[in-house]
Design a protein around this motif. Sequence first.
Motif, PDB file in Angstrom:
ATOM      1  N   TRP A  78       0.827  -1.217   0.000  1.00 35.67           N
ATOM      2  CA  TRP A  78       0.000   0.000   0.000  1.00 35.67           C
ATOM      3  C   TRP A  78       0.857   1.262   0.000  1.00 35.67           C
ATOM      4  O   TRP A  78       0.382   2.339   0.384  1.00 35.67           O
ATOM      5  CB  TRP A  78      -0.923  -0.009   1.209  1.00 35.67           C
ATOM      6  CG  TRP A  78      -1.989  -1.046   1.088  1.00 35.67           C
ATOM      7  CD1 TRP A  78      -1.963  -2.319   1.569  1.00 35.67           C
ATOM      8  CD2 TRP A  78      -3.235  -0.895   0.402  1.00 35.67           C
ATOM      9  NE1 TRP A  78      -3.121  -2.975   1.234  1.00 35.67           N
ATOM     10  CE2 TRP A  78      -3.914  -2.126   0.514  1.00 35.67           C
ATOM     11  CE3 TRP A  78      -3.851   0.149  -0.281  1.00 35.67           C
ATOM     12  CZ2 TRP A  78      -5.182  -2.339  -0.039  1.00 35.67           C
ATOM     13  CZ3 TRP A  78      -5.103  -0.054  -0.836  1.00 35.67           C
ATOM     14  CH2 TRP A  78      -5.751  -1.287  -0.712  1.00 35.67           C
ATOM     15  N   ASP A  85      -3.285   4.424   0.844  1.00 38.85           N
ATOM     16  CA  ASP A  85      -4.597   4.091   0.286  1.00 38.85           C
ATOM     17  C   ASP A  85      -4.550   3.771  -1.202  1.00 38.85           C
ATOM     18  O   ASP A  85      -5.588   3.655  -1.846  1.00 38.85           O
ATOM     19  CB  ASP A  85      -5.592   5.224   0.545  1.00 38.85           C
ATOM     20  CG  ASP A  85      -5.112   6.574   0.041  1.00 38.85           C
ATOM     21  OD1 ASP A  85      -3.912   6.709  -0.275  1.00 38.85           O
ATOM     22  OD2 ASP A  85      -5.927   7.510  -0.026  1.00 38.85           O
ATOM     23  N   TYR A 324     -11.353   2.356  -2.485  1.00 35.58           N
ATOM     24  CA  TYR A 324     -10.948   1.640  -1.281  1.00 35.58           C
ATOM     25  C   TYR A 324     -11.569   2.317  -0.069  1.00 35.58           C
ATOM     26  O   TYR A 324     -11.581   3.543   0.039  1.00 35.58           O
ATOM     27  CB  TYR A 324      -9.421   1.623  -1.148  1.00 35.58           C
ATOM     28  CG  TYR A 324      -8.934   1.228   0.218  1.00 35.58           C
ATOM     29  CD1 TYR A 324      -9.045  -0.085   0.672  1.00 35.58           C
ATOM     30  CD2 TYR A 324      -8.384   2.173   1.096  1.00 35.58           C
ATOM     31  CE1 TYR A 324      -8.618  -0.452   1.939  1.00 35.58           C
ATOM     32  CE2 TYR A 324      -7.948   1.811   2.358  1.00 35.58           C
ATOM     33  CZ  TYR A 324      -8.073   0.493   2.777  1.00 35.58           C
ATOM     34  OH  TYR A 324      -7.666   0.130   4.033  1.00 35.58           O
ATOM     35  N   THR A 340      -7.543   3.593  -6.196  1.00 34.38           N
ATOM     36  CA  THR A 340      -6.631   2.716  -5.460  1.00 34.38           C
ATOM     37  C   THR A 340      -5.841   1.756  -6.339  1.00 34.38           C
ATOM     38  O   THR A 340      -4.867   1.184  -5.888  1.00 34.38           O
ATOM     39  CB  THR A 340      -7.403   1.953  -4.372  1.00 34.38           C
ATOM     40  OG1 THR A 340      -6.492   1.430  -3.417  1.00 34.38           O
ATOM     41  CG2 THR A 340      -8.216   0.809  -4.977  1.00 34.38           C
TER      42      THR A 340
END
Length: 425
Positions: A78, A85, A324, A340
């Motif tokens: 991530w 995010d 997301y 995302t």
Amino acid sequence: MMMMLSPAIKETTHNVRRTLYSHRPLFPNLCIGSEASRAARAAQTARSPVFGGTCASQLDCSLNGDCVGGRCHCDAAWAAAPQCDVLAIEPMDVSTGYHNATYASWGGNVVFADGLYHLFVAQMELHCPLHNWGSNSAIIRATSTKPNGPFVYQQTIVAPFAHNPTIRQAPDGTFVLFFIGGAPSTPVNCSGNSTFSVGVSSSIAVAWASSVTGPWQQARVNFTNPSAILAGGFTNPSPHFLPNGTVVLAFQAQPPGKGWELVGIATADSFQGPYVLNSGEPVTPEAWWCVAGQDEDPFLWRSHRGWHVLMHGMCPTGVLQAHYAFSTDAIHWTTSPRETYPYLVQTTSGKAETFARVERPQLVFGKANKENGTVEDALFLFNGVCPGIDCLFQVDTPPQQRTAAAPKHPSMSYTIARPLATTKQ
């Protein structure tokens, strides 16, 4: 390497304090539309993260990283955005995933059993493209020695009509397959002319078996308390198991008389249901300018920090949208304002392609903790993709106009598996 399952709930609060929830009831003091529910929603809003460059808690890191010294230290998968995010996607080997030149597929996910990775994926029968999903979609099982493939067809699990599968292994070892459809349909034969078709049945069904190869039992999934917004059209399920067999389920639903796509969350004591809404509100609140709704195709999981859901975005349209959302309690959610995952797919050969449709997002994880039911370390992002602009309009070339420049059928969809970063920056 299982995508399973989840337990007693630890809520990550704004000051990173965790409070253990009991299993019964899973979401205490919740009454949809009640004063308590409204107060809880207001409290969540008050501590919702501000999407900026600094952090005060894990919430400000989208529950995908730790807040250290006012900055988010994101999990490797991530780390593509400072607030953790956006997925950090690496170039893809084009030989991976599930790609059949004459059979269109549309996304799925993987379980590991008997020494192999088993992909359960939607495949269109009789050589039809994706736009015949409503009559021709079946659920098939394909296998590989690697979690990202390449996958090879083994068997058809559910004949048409059956679509949008997602597979899990329950705490007792049962393989549980959620999907939409389950009612027989008459597939179109696309070896001749293909005609756009609509679904025979789009309600949620569940199948289960003690072996990944079957035989499978099947039942309908019911919801006991639809809300004014999440009122009907329940489709596209994504379950997460708790150790005692309780299932938290993400799903897609619609308001009465509107075609909006919205995602909700519900809970049941067992995978067969019935399911009770955690909240009468969708994960992402509806907005008047979102003519198609907000989200569809949810994929739900729980990590040690909280709850997460990946979705194909629908606002303002379904093009180039990937959303997301995250939550500490699976009731009150925050949706990231960023896309995302990209529709631009980079490959290990150095080539890149932007797809018209990149939907059905599902993850494969590297770690599963059976004691607390969490999953960690996302390794691969699976999507159903369709390359041509004709995928957006579900058009077909009339037989009398077909030439080399105007092919027989629209672009064929397939299923890709993109690797995610595994090393922190």
